[in-house]
Design a protein around this motif. Structure first.
Motif, PDB file in Angstrom:
ATOM      1  N   TYR A 286      -6.111  -1.869  31.292  1.00  0.00           N
ATOM      2  CA  TYR A 286      -6.629  -0.565  31.709  1.00  0.00           C
ATOM      3  C   TYR A 286      -5.805   0.040  32.848  1.00  0.00           C
ATOM      4  CZ  TYR A 286     -10.488  -2.003  28.767  1.00  0.00           C
ATOM      5  OH  TYR A 286     -11.241  -2.426  27.688  1.00  0.00           O
TER       6      TYR A 286
ATOM      7  N   GLY B 293      -9.922   6.962  41.451  1.00  0.00           N
ATOM      8  CA  GLY B 293      -9.885   6.810  39.998  1.00  0.00           C
ATOM      9  C   GLY B 293     -10.528   5.532  39.508  1.00  0.00           C
ATOM     10  N   THR B 294      -9.816   4.828  38.630  1.00  0.00           N
ATOM     11  CA  THR B 294     -10.342   3.594  38.020  1.00  0.00           C
ATOM     12  C   THR B 294     -10.598   2.527  39.067  1.00  0.00           C
ATOM     13  OG1 THR B 294      -9.072   4.091  36.010  1.00  0.00           O
ATOM     14  CG2 THR B 294      -9.930   1.868  36.248  1.00  0.00           C
TER      15      THR B 294
ATOM     16  N   ALA C  87     -13.895   3.176  40.693  1.00  0.00           N
ATOM     17  CA  ALA C  87     -15.005   2.936  39.772  1.00  0.00           C
ATOM     18  C   ALA C  87     -15.277   1.446  39.608  1.00  0.00           C
ATOM     19  CB  ALA C  87     -14.696   3.555  38.406  1.00  0.00           C
TER      20      ALA C  87
ATOM     21  N   GLY D 158     -17.019   0.426  26.078  1.00  0.00           N
ATOM     22  CA  GLY D 158     -16.119   1.415  25.491  1.00  0.00           C
ATOM     23  C   GLY D 158     -14.836   1.561  26.279  1.00  0.00           C
ATOM     24  N   PRO D 159     -13.852   2.278  25.751  1.00  0.00           N
ATOM     25  CA  PRO D 159     -12.526   2.361  26.389  1.00  0.00           C
ATOM     26  C   PRO D 159     -12.535   3.014  27.765  1.00  0.00           C
ATOM     27  CG  PRO D 159     -12.727   3.937  24.576  1.00  0.00           C
ATOM     28  CD  PRO D 159     -13.908   3.036  24.479  1.00  0.00           C
ATOM     29  N   ASP D 160     -13.450   3.925  28.011  1.00  0.00           N
ATOM     30  CA  ASP D 160     -13.474   4.605  29.306  1.00  0.00           C
ATOM     31  C   ASP D 160     -14.018   3.731  30.425  1.00  0.00           C
ATOM     32  OD1 ASP D 160     -12.425   6.861  28.150  1.00  0.00           O
ATOM     33  OD2 ASP D 160     -14.388   7.782  27.778  1.00  0.00           O
ATOM     34  N   TYR D 161     -14.845   2.760  30.091  1.00  0.00           N
ATOM     35  CA  TYR D 161     -15.463   1.899  31.101  1.00  0.00           C
ATOM     36  C   TYR D 161     -15.229   0.421  30.784  1.00  0.00           C
ATOM     37  CZ  TYR D 161     -17.881   6.278  32.057  1.00  0.00           C
ATOM     38  OH  TYR D 161     -18.155   7.591  32.347  1.00  0.00           O
ATOM     39  N   GLY D 162     -14.117   0.131  30.098  1.00  0.00           N
ATOM     40  CA  GLY D 162     -13.845  -1.235  29.665  1.00  0.00           C
ATOM     41  C   GLY D 162     -13.724  -2.223  30.810  1.00  0.00           C
TER      42      GLY D 162
ATOM     43  N   GLN E 240     -15.149  -2.133  33.766  1.00  0.00           N
ATOM     44  CA  GLN E 240     -16.495  -2.440  34.271  1.00  0.00           C
ATOM     45  C   GLN E 240     -17.245  -3.346  33.310  1.00  0.00           C
ATOM     46  OE1 GLN E 240     -14.875   0.517  34.326  1.00  0.00           O
ATOM     47  NE2 GLN E 240     -15.999   2.053  35.530  1.00  0.00           N
TER      48      GLN E 240
END
Length: 462
Positions: A252, A334-335, A338, A397-401, A403
């Protein structure tokens, strides 16, 4: 409970100082404003975690053997075992460091590092890894001091490393403009300082070392290895599992790895008492096993669980409230931001169960069942991590993988924390029924002994 708390809190102050060294390094590096630098420290830290875990495994053997000898009233034997343990630590860490360095690039690339991030991480390792023998000696000295019950000096051995880092890190990183190289130099100096403080406490104060005799050292290899080998195998399972998670999170991007690097240094500081607790209950259990006081052994485990529960909830509440400040402290965006926030708000609550695994490992090692620690830790690092992390990433899912991976890892830790304690209580209850003339089993249950049943054939309660 008072003994557990005093040993744990003093131990945690010193032990957290070791972890503060890494946290401060990352904090100052983060102030340079380059995400690649933080990610590089994260990759390098994953490799260094392996060496640290190896040293902790060896120190467990020193703690167990010296505390048993002291509990049996044989100080000469304790002195000889302490000396042999220190020599074994120095030799083993030097050999391991020399073996790992040529393959450092391979290890970093396997974790997902590439380009400039890989080059920075590799340079950092080549500077810090050669000083690993001093880190190992500092840990062994601290372990011996805990075995003799000198929690204060054991604390100061590791606390010294944190103090040195707090003073020198900004000087070398910013004052001399060395950046990541400055953090590496500071790490080397702090490790040497730890070894020196330990030498003073063990040798000059307690006189728990003797002039090395080759025949004695060679003779002690077998009892040391009987505990050290499974203890090392147990401990390196954790960095292996951590490496697997790092490689999964690397998919990611550097932002996710940077956030994971912050957690890798924040968690040991926030939950350092759990690591200290496992190191503290070991000597307590070891001395009571030597005296065959199994009621006290069981009570030590009960008190440890009470401590784990209260401390775990308290730390979770602190992280929950301060999560925005933690994100800002490391200039995460960003990531990365998060990932840090998700752990502080949700996943950190499950860390009390990881503490139960650590305590169970210490109990098994000091009860004479080190292979149980090995089996449980490797199971947690593999089947308790990989499928749970994969499932978490898929659900998120890919957006929150990233986490989702962290959530899955936490779920696996909860399962194995409960399993470890169930088995541990059964082992203690079963040992209490064994005749006093029976020697402790060095590497597994004696013939016919099952940890899942009580001495009278009924299921042992927890």
């Amino acid at each position: 409970m008072r003994h557990v708390i005093v040993m744990t809190l003093t131990g945690s102050v010193g032990l957290m100082a070791v972890f503060v060294v890494d946290l401060l390094n990352l904090f100052y590096i983060a102030q340079l404003g380059e995400q690649e630098l933080a990610a590089a420290i994260g990759y390098a830290g994953t490799v260094l975690f392996f060496l640290t875990s190896f040293a902790i495994g060896l120190s467990i053997a020193g703690t167990a053997l010296v505390s048993r000898a002291l509990g049996a009233g044989d100080r000469d034997k304790a002195r000889r075992l302490a000396t042999s343990s220190l020599i074994g630590m120095a030799v083993a860490m030097a050999v391991l460091s020399a073996t790992m360095l040529p393959a450092s690039t391979f290890f970093l690339a396997s974790l997902g590092a590439s380009g400039r991030t890989l080059a920075i991480a590799d340079r950092f390792l080549w500077m810090v890894v050669p000083a690993s023998a001093f880190l190992g000696l500092g840990m062994m000295y601290s372990a011996i001091l805990r075995a003799v019950g000198d929690a204060k000096r054991a604390m100061w051995v590791t606390l010294t490393g944190g103090v040195v880092t707090a003073i020198l890190d900004p000087l070398f990183i910013f004052g001399f403009g060395l950046g990541v190289d400055g953090a590496a130099v500071t790490s080397i100096i702090s490790r040497c300082a730890m070894a020196y403080m330990g030498l003073r406490g063990v040798t000059l104060v307690h006189r728990l070392t003797a002039r090395p005799v080759l025949s004695d050292v060679l003779g002690d290899i077998r009892p040391i290895a009987a505990i050290a080998v499974p203890a090392v195998l147990t401990n390196i399972a954790t960095p292996v599992g951590n490496g697997i998670v790092t490689a999964m999170i690397a998919r990611y991007g550097d932002g996710a790895v940077a956030g994971w690097a912050v957690l890798g240094r924040l968690v040991p500081v926030a939950f350092g008492a759990f690591f200290a607790l496992s190191g503290s209950v070991g000597p307590i259990m070891g001395q009571n096993v030597g005296a065959r006081q199994f009621a006290r052994v069981r009570q030590t485990l009960v008190d440890a669980l009470v401590f784990l529960s209260l401390y775990g909830v308290a730390v979770w509440l602190v992280l929950l409230v301060l999560s925005p400040q933690v994100v800002r402290l490391f200039d995460a965006t960003g990531t990365a931001a998060a990932v840090i926030a998700f752990f502080c708000i949700y996943a950190s609550l499950g860390w009390a169960f990881n503490g139960a695994v650590f305590v169970g490992n210490a109990a098994f090692n000091n009860l004479g069942f080190p292979t149980y620690s090995t089996a449980l830790n490797w199971a947690r690092a593999t089947v308790g991590t990989v499928p749970f992390a994969m499932a978490g990433a898929w659900i998120a899912g890919p957006d929150y993988g990233a986490q989702g991976i962290i959530a899955g890892q936490a779920a696996g830790g909860i399962l194995f924390g409960i399993l470890s304690m169930v088995i541990c209580f059964r082992v203690i209850d079963r040992m209490a029924t064994r005749p006093p003339t029976d020697p402790p089993a060095p590497a597994g249950p004696p013939s016919g002994l099952s940890p899942f049943t009580s001495g009278k054939g009924a299921t042992a309660g927890t």
